[in-house]
Enzyme design. Sequence first.
Site, PDB file in Angstrom:
ATOM      1  N   ASN A  69       0.872  -1.186   0.000  1.00  0.00           N
ATOM      2  CA  ASN A  69       0.000   0.000   0.000  1.00  0.00           C
ATOM      3  C   ASN A  69       0.903   1.229   0.000  1.00  0.00           C
ATOM      4  O   ASN A  69       1.510   1.551   1.013  1.00  0.00           O
ATOM      5  CB  ASN A  69      -0.897  -0.037   1.251  1.00  0.00           C
ATOM      6  CG  ASN A  69      -1.677   1.253   1.423  1.00  0.00           C
ATOM      7  OD1 ASN A  69      -1.803   2.050   0.490  1.00  0.00           O
ATOM      8  ND2 ASN A  69      -2.199   1.458   2.621  1.00  0.00           N
ATOM      9  N   LYS A  99       0.044   4.312  -0.249  1.00  0.00           N
ATOM     10  CA  LYS A  99      -0.566   5.522   0.341  1.00  0.00           C
ATOM     11  C   LYS A  99      -0.338   6.717  -0.602  1.00  0.00           C
ATOM     12  O   LYS A  99      -0.399   6.548  -1.806  1.00  0.00           O
ATOM     13  CB  LYS A  99      -0.003   5.763   1.740  1.00  0.00           C
ATOM     14  CG  LYS A  99      -0.053   4.484   2.596  1.00  0.00           C
ATOM     15  CD  LYS A  99       0.184   4.695   4.042  1.00  0.00           C
ATOM     16  CE  LYS A  99       0.052   3.361   4.766  1.00  0.00           C
ATOM     17  NZ  LYS A  99       0.073   3.462   6.205  1.00  0.00           N
ATOM     18  N   HIS A 111      -9.403   1.395   4.413  1.00  0.00           N
ATOM     19  CA  HIS A 111      -8.150   1.463   5.168  1.00  0.00           C
ATOM     20  C   HIS A 111      -8.364   2.340   6.403  1.00  0.00           C
ATOM     21  O   HIS A 111      -9.150   3.286   6.361  1.00  0.00           O
ATOM     22  CB  HIS A 111      -7.049   2.056   4.273  1.00  0.00           C
ATOM     23  CG  HIS A 111      -5.720   1.990   4.934  1.00  0.00           C
ATOM     24  ND1 HIS A 111      -5.300   2.946   5.817  1.00  0.00           N
ATOM     25  CD2 HIS A 111      -4.739   1.065   4.863  1.00  0.00           C
ATOM     26  CE1 HIS A 111      -4.096   2.608   6.265  1.00  0.00           C
ATOM     27  NE2 HIS A 111      -3.742   1.469   5.698  1.00  0.00           N
ATOM     28  N   GLU A 158      -6.757   4.641   7.695  1.00  0.00           N
ATOM     29  CA  GLU A 158      -6.539   6.082   7.499  1.00  0.00           C
ATOM     30  C   GLU A 158      -7.792   6.724   6.913  1.00  0.00           C
ATOM     31  O   GLU A 158      -8.109   7.864   7.203  1.00  0.00           O
ATOM     32  CB  GLU A 158      -5.301   6.313   6.618  1.00  0.00           C
ATOM     33  CG  GLU A 158      -4.026   6.076   7.421  1.00  0.00           C
ATOM     34  CD  GLU A 158      -2.828   5.610   6.628  1.00  0.00           C
ATOM     35  OE1 GLU A 158      -2.836   5.695   5.387  1.00  0.00           O
ATOM     36  OE2 GLU A 158      -1.871   5.119   7.268  1.00  0.00           O
ATOM     37  N   GLU A 200      -5.673  -4.968  10.346  1.00  0.00           N
ATOM     38  CA  GLU A 200      -4.653  -3.955  10.586  1.00  0.00           C
ATOM     39  C   GLU A 200      -4.962  -3.223  11.885  1.00  0.00           C
ATOM     40  O   GLU A 200      -5.707  -2.233  11.889  1.00  0.00           O
ATOM     41  CB  GLU A 200      -4.625  -2.946   9.440  1.00  0.00           C
ATOM     42  CG  GLU A 200      -4.271  -3.563   8.111  1.00  0.00           C
ATOM     43  CD  GLU A 200      -3.613  -2.548   7.191  1.00  0.00           C
ATOM     44  OE1 GLU A 200      -2.473  -2.784   6.792  1.00  0.00           O
ATOM     45  OE2 GLU A 200      -4.231  -1.517   6.906  1.00  0.00           O
ATOM     46  N   GLY A 248       2.191   2.215  10.872  1.00  0.00           N
ATOM     47  CA  GLY A 248       3.134   3.321  10.754  1.00  0.00           C
ATOM     48  C   GLY A 248       3.788   3.696  12.079  1.00  0.00           C
ATOM     49  O   GLY A 248       4.436   4.729  12.191  1.00  0.00           O
ATOM     50  N   SER A 262       3.161  -2.212  10.333  1.00  0.00           N
ATOM     51  CA  SER A 262       4.611  -2.248  10.570  1.00  0.00           C
ATOM     52  C   SER A 262       5.247  -3.590  10.195  1.00  0.00           C
ATOM     53  O   SER A 262       6.145  -4.075  10.877  1.00  0.00           O
ATOM     54  CB  SER A 262       4.934  -1.880  12.017  1.00  0.00           C
ATOM     55  OG  SER A 262       4.488  -0.560  12.304  1.00  0.00           O
TER      56      SER A 262
HETATM   57  P1  PGA Z   1       2.690   0.266   7.715  1.00  0.00           P
HETATM   58  O1  PGA Z   1       1.253   0.503   7.047  1.00  0.00           O
HETATM   59  O2  PGA Z   1       3.217  -1.023   7.156  1.00  0.00           O
HETATM   60  O3  PGA Z   1       3.510   1.472   7.303  1.00  0.00           O
HETATM   61  O4  PGA Z   1       2.477   0.182   9.194  1.00  0.00           O
HETATM   62  C1  PGA Z   1       0.359  -0.554   6.847  1.00  0.00           C
HETATM   63  C2  PGA Z   1      -0.880  -0.032   6.178  1.00  0.00           C
HETATM   64  O5  PGA Z   1      -1.273   1.103   6.488  1.00  0.00           O
HETATM   65  O6  PGA Z   1      -1.479  -0.705   5.321  1.00  0.00           O
END
Ligand code: PGA
Length: 233
Positions: A6, A8, A91, A93, A157, A163, A193
Amino acid sequence: MLIAGNWKMYKGPAEAAAFCRELRERDLPDDVDVVVCPPYVSLEPAVQALAGTEIGVFAQNVHWELEGPFTGEISAPMLREAGVYGTLVAHSERRQLCGETDESARARTRIALEQGLHVILCVGETEREREAGETEAVLRRQLADVEPDDSLVIAYEPVWAIGTGKTATPDVAEQAHELIKSLVDVPVLYGGSVKPDNAAELLAQPAIDGALVGGASLDLDSFVAICRAGSRS
Ligand code: PGA
């Protein structure tokens, strides 16, 4: 095993195309399905750069209507026309920053599947919810009325792991994955992560069917290392 990157809001069209041209030259394991999720404007360059490979290109979101007065939105038929294979939905976010609800997530999932896209539907609890012992209730609520489908994958997640550098332990992730599978019997990816140095341990868990990788998918070497960590051969 499915490994999805992903991106982003990173990698514009030129950078996305260059990444994909290099990715297709790498030695990726045959038993791992590899997917990248570029931002909208980088979808077509990614599709073109990966043409003729097994690597899938997914969008990061899709609208729940086929067309209409929805300024700034993109529909499932538009994604299909651009050669896109699937899409992320809900997601965290988008749940936290853009007003995504369980209801809109269901509507997006439904239309995307109807229109022939694959879907990675994201679920997961916040830190406050986990500390309050609400993880199971949150996952049940997020997955209410979600039906299994051959083209549906769920990504667990935990929001506190995204993140942040905090990864769920394999045991914590495994427990959540088992619950999710008991609610909707489809493959379940872990996200939060995931890095080259923790991927193998997470992906070895029986109920973890792959990973949704954010930050570590932006670097080609680290993304390829995670794809290799998913191979059983
Ligand atoms: P990350 O993000 O691996 O940077 O923690 C995962 C995601 O948001 O899909």
